[in-house]
Design a protein around this motif. Structure first.
Motif, PDB file in Angstrom:
ATOM      1  N   ARG A 238       0.820  -1.203   0.000  1.00  0.00           N
ATOM      2  CA  ARG A 238       0.000   0.000   0.000  1.00  0.00           C
ATOM      3  C   ARG A 238       0.863   1.266   0.000  1.00  0.00           C
ATOM      4  NH1 ARG A 238      -1.361   4.370   0.616  1.00  0.00           N
ATOM      5  NH2 ARG A 238      -3.205   5.335   1.537  1.00  0.00           N
ATOM      6  N   ASP A 544       0.989  10.202  -6.377  1.00  0.00           N
ATOM      7  CA  ASP A 544       0.204  11.409  -6.669  1.00  0.00           C
ATOM      8  C   ASP A 544       1.027  12.693  -6.640  1.00  0.00           C
ATOM      9  OD1 ASP A 544       0.689  11.778  -3.970  1.00  0.00           O
ATOM     10  OD2 ASP A 544      -1.404  12.197  -3.451  1.00  0.00           O
ATOM     11  N   GLN A 559       1.099  10.113  -1.561  1.00  0.00           N
ATOM     12  CA  GLN A 559       0.206   8.962  -1.488  1.00  0.00           C
ATOM     13  C   GLN A 559       0.426   8.070  -2.709  1.00  0.00           C
ATOM     14  OE1 GLN A 559      -2.071   8.370   1.191  1.00  0.00           O
ATOM     15  NE2 GLN A 559      -0.806  10.025   2.054  1.00  0.00           N
ATOM     16  N   ILE A 561      -0.969   5.697  -5.572  1.00  0.00           N
ATOM     17  CA  ILE A 561      -2.187   5.431  -6.336  1.00  0.00           C
ATOM     18  C   ILE A 561      -2.294   3.937  -6.638  1.00  0.00           C
ATOM     19  CG2 ILE A 561      -3.333   5.852  -8.545  1.00  0.00           C
ATOM     20  CD1 ILE A 561      -1.993   8.667  -8.441  1.00  0.00           C
ATOM     21  N   SER A 562      -1.187   3.335  -7.033  1.00  0.00           N
ATOM     22  CA  SER A 562      -1.198   1.879  -7.268  1.00  0.00           C
ATOM     23  C   SER A 562       0.221   1.339  -7.223  1.00  0.00           C
ATOM     24  CB  SER A 562      -1.861   1.524  -8.606  1.00  0.00           C
ATOM     25  OG  SER A 562      -1.210   2.161  -9.682  1.00  0.00           O
ATOM     26  N   GLN A 572      -4.287  -0.940  -5.225  1.00  0.00           N
ATOM     27  CA  GLN A 572      -4.884   0.159  -5.979  1.00  0.00           C
ATOM     28  C   GLN A 572      -5.734   0.980  -5.024  1.00  0.00           C
ATOM     29  OE1 GLN A 572      -6.591  -2.302  -9.305  1.00  0.00           O
ATOM     30  NE2 GLN A 572      -5.484  -0.845 -10.603  1.00  0.00           N
ATOM     31  N   SER A 573      -5.534   2.298  -5.051  1.00  0.00           N
ATOM     32  CA  SER A 573      -6.266   3.167  -4.129  1.00  0.00           C
ATOM     33  C   SER A 573      -7.703   3.385  -4.583  1.00  0.00           C
ATOM     34  CB  SER A 573      -5.561   4.522  -3.996  1.00  0.00           C
ATOM     35  OG  SER A 573      -5.546   5.209  -5.242  1.00  0.00           O
ATOM     36  N   ARG A 574      -7.919   3.166  -5.861  1.00  0.00           N
ATOM     37  CA  ARG A 574      -9.293   3.336  -6.364  1.00  0.00           C
ATOM     38  C   ARG A 574      -9.501   2.482  -7.593  1.00  0.00           C
ATOM     39  NH1 ARG A 574      -6.686   8.334  -7.534  1.00  0.00           N
ATOM     40  NH2 ARG A 574      -6.334   8.681  -9.771  1.00  0.00           N
TER      41      ARG A 574
END
Length: 574
Positions: A238, A544, A559, A561-562, A572-574
């Motif tokens: 993560r 990011d 942060q 993102i992936s 994956q954050s989203r």
């Protein structure tokens, strides 16, 4: 082969690689290759888990087929997968399996925790608290026997930080440590100079002090331990971490990694420095080394799991007042030092250290030792230098572990031999305030000396020494790599009003190398990971923040993102 011929061959290889469609294409971003020239491109093509091309979007257009997955980066930064050079995941993952342990910043926090445990732990059973470093408490000292007595009068208490610690009256009594015992073991038992009574503070505590496990604590099954380890490794992903070195891997941890690998749950690359007891009969130690060298994960490591060598402990800790220095520590209320000549603890003599290095290098095992003080660093560097006159040490990827206090001589010698240095920037942030108070700023000139190491050409790698808890910032020690990058660039120390020797800060490019290609070298894996170049495995992270142009403070706020390993997303954050 002539240079023109080489160029033609490379172009032919690139064209051949792009003749077949890629599985995955990233485009429209800032892809930091971390190759030799630190090239930044805007597109990358991946097939069968490996990078086949990098360049402009036009360069890789021919690699896009009807089934190619395309990631539109929209200007985002892509880095090689980040690597932590120093973690202890197996123990860290189970640390809070029984109950959550809060952040502790003061003696009162420690005592409040002990009081709370005294309410739930049956009377007479031990209360354990480990790795709450006194350098990170506002009072900068150990809790005393009397303080621990007041918090838990009916429970023996063990407060441990590295090799040292403190206990209360019941803990002393259970170990037979009284005034007479203290007189016979002055190097282990700290006493009140007025009375000669033990204060509860213990040096190299394991030599004189034992505690019992808490019988009421939750017992985990093998499957539960593996699940918690997987939970931690997922949290590494993560935060963009795709590779780690377990820097004191015992048989149990090795078996855990093997089980996760077998069940296809090891979504990170692990390299193991196997734990080794340096004491006792040298022939028995060499037999142990033969066993490690015969491990199939050493002789033919799996892409995800491998053995690189061994680790021993050469001195004590800078956080506990027992690192081995060339100059005396100095009298200290922080560390409870009342001997003006005290220089710390050296656990391995020079002759044994040299023998251990030689035995490892002969077997192509990477040797490393926990060495914190400058005298311990000098001793290990000298052992490497002596053995290097007989057998090249550099190819083994042997390293200095921690080596928080160095000198120009030790740095220059490390560069000449070709050994690496595994450092922990978070210690500067969390502990330098105390070290400045103890030693004064001039003595910290070569404390975590990143710029000097990079300038000398030493392979310096960023690690965390993560020991306890899951959570990149709540852990002991924090394993958030962006925090480490920020510290490496700013040399900022908590609760301190100015940078610690700002001349030792490194550039943005160097901070990225610090957590990528340099650590891949330590993993003996730089031909496969650590940079984004054709032929290498597609381990990368999308973030990011543009880490090359953002403000200093934005580095630590980055942060993920992936995160991708072998061209497949593991977070994956989203």
């Amino acid at each position: 082969m002539r240079p023109i011929a080489i160029i033609v061959c490379c172009l032919f290889a690139s064209a051949s690689a792009l003749a077949q469609p890629a599985n995955l294409v990233l485009r429209g971003g800032n892809i930091v290759t971390v190759d030799e020239t630190f090239r930044i491109v805007d597109a990358m093509a991946i097939r069968d888990g490996r990078i086949v091309a990098t360049g402009t979007a036009a360069d890789i257009e021919t690699a896009i087929g009807p089934d190619t997955q395309i990631v539109e980066l929209q200007g985002q930064m892509v880095l090689p997968g980040l690597i932590d050079s120093h973690v202890h995941p197996s123990n860290a993952s189970t640390f809070e399996s029984d109950h959550e342990i809060p952040q502790m910043d003061s003696i009162e926090d420690v005592l409040n925790y002990v009081r709370g445990r005294a309410k739930v732990v049956p009377k007479g059973e031990w209360i354990h608290l480990s790795q709450v470093f006194i350098t990170r408490l506002r009072e900068q000292r150990y809790p005393t026997r009397d303080e621990l007595d007041s918090a838990a009068p009916e429970h023996p208490v063990s407060f441990r930080t590295g090799p040292d610690g403190s206990t209360n009256s019941l803990g002393l009594k259970e170990n037979g440590i009284d005034k007479e015992f203290a007189r016979k073991h002055p190097e282990n038992v700290m006493v009140d100079p007025a009375t000669g009574e033990p204060t509860g503070v213990l040096r190299k505590a394991s030599a004189v002090f034992k505690s019992r496990p808490n019988r009421s604590a939750k017992k985990l099954t093998e499957a539960e331990r593996d699940d918690r380890l997987k939970m931690l490794l997922d949290d590494y992903n993560r935060w963009g971490i795709t590779g780690i070195i377990d820097r004191n891997c015992n048989d149990s941890a090795r078996a855990q990694y093997a089980r996760l690998l077998k069940s296809d749950r090891l979504q990170i690359r692990v390299r193991m420095s196997r734990s080794l007891n340096p004491n006792g009969d040298l022939a028995a130690i060499e037999k142990k080394l033969d066993t490690i060298a015969a491990d199939p994960y050493f002789a033919g490591p799996d892409p995800r799991l491998g053995v690189i060598g061994v680790k021993v402990f050469e001195d004590g800790g800078m956080l506990t007042g027992s690192a081995y220095f060339n100059q005396p520590w100095g009298l200290s209320t922080i560390y409870g030092i009342d001997d003006p000549n005290y220089r710390g603890m050296q656990y391995i003599d020079h002759q044994r250290l040299e023998s251990l290095v030689r035995s490892c290098v002969q077997r192509n095992l990477a040797f490393t030792a926990h060495c914190q003080g400058d005298a311990a660093v000098d001793a290990l560097v000298d052992a490497f230098a002596k053995v290097n006159t007989e057998i090249p040490v550099g190819p083994t990827r042997s390293t200095l572990t921690h080596s928080s206090f160095m000198s120009k001589r030790s740095i220059d010698t490390a560069a000449k031999i070709g050994i690496g240095v595994d450092l922990q920037p978070a210690w500067l942030y969390l502990d330098a305030r105390t070290l400045v108070a103890q030693f004064g700023e001039p003595r910290l000139k070569y404390f975590i000396p990143l710029r000097s190491l990079f300038d000398a050409g030493v392979k310096a790698g960023g690690g965390s020494d993560h020991m306890q808890k899951i959570g990149s910032l709540r852990s002991v020690n924090p394993y958030n790599p962006f925090l480490g990058m920020w510290i490496a660039v700013t040399r900022t120390a908590r609760w301190h009003d100015k940078p610690i020797h700002a001349e030792q800060s490194i550039s943005r490019q160097q901070m990225i190398r610090f957590y990528t290609i340099n650590n891949a070298w330590m993993m003996r894996n730089e031909h496969e990971t650590g940079s984004l170049e054709p032929g290498k495995r597609a381990d990368f992270v999308i973030v990011d923040t543009d880490l090359l142009t953002c403000s200093d403070d934005q580095i630590r706020e980055t942060q993920v993102i992936s995160t991708w390993i072998d061209g497949k997303p593991v977070y994956q954050s989203r």
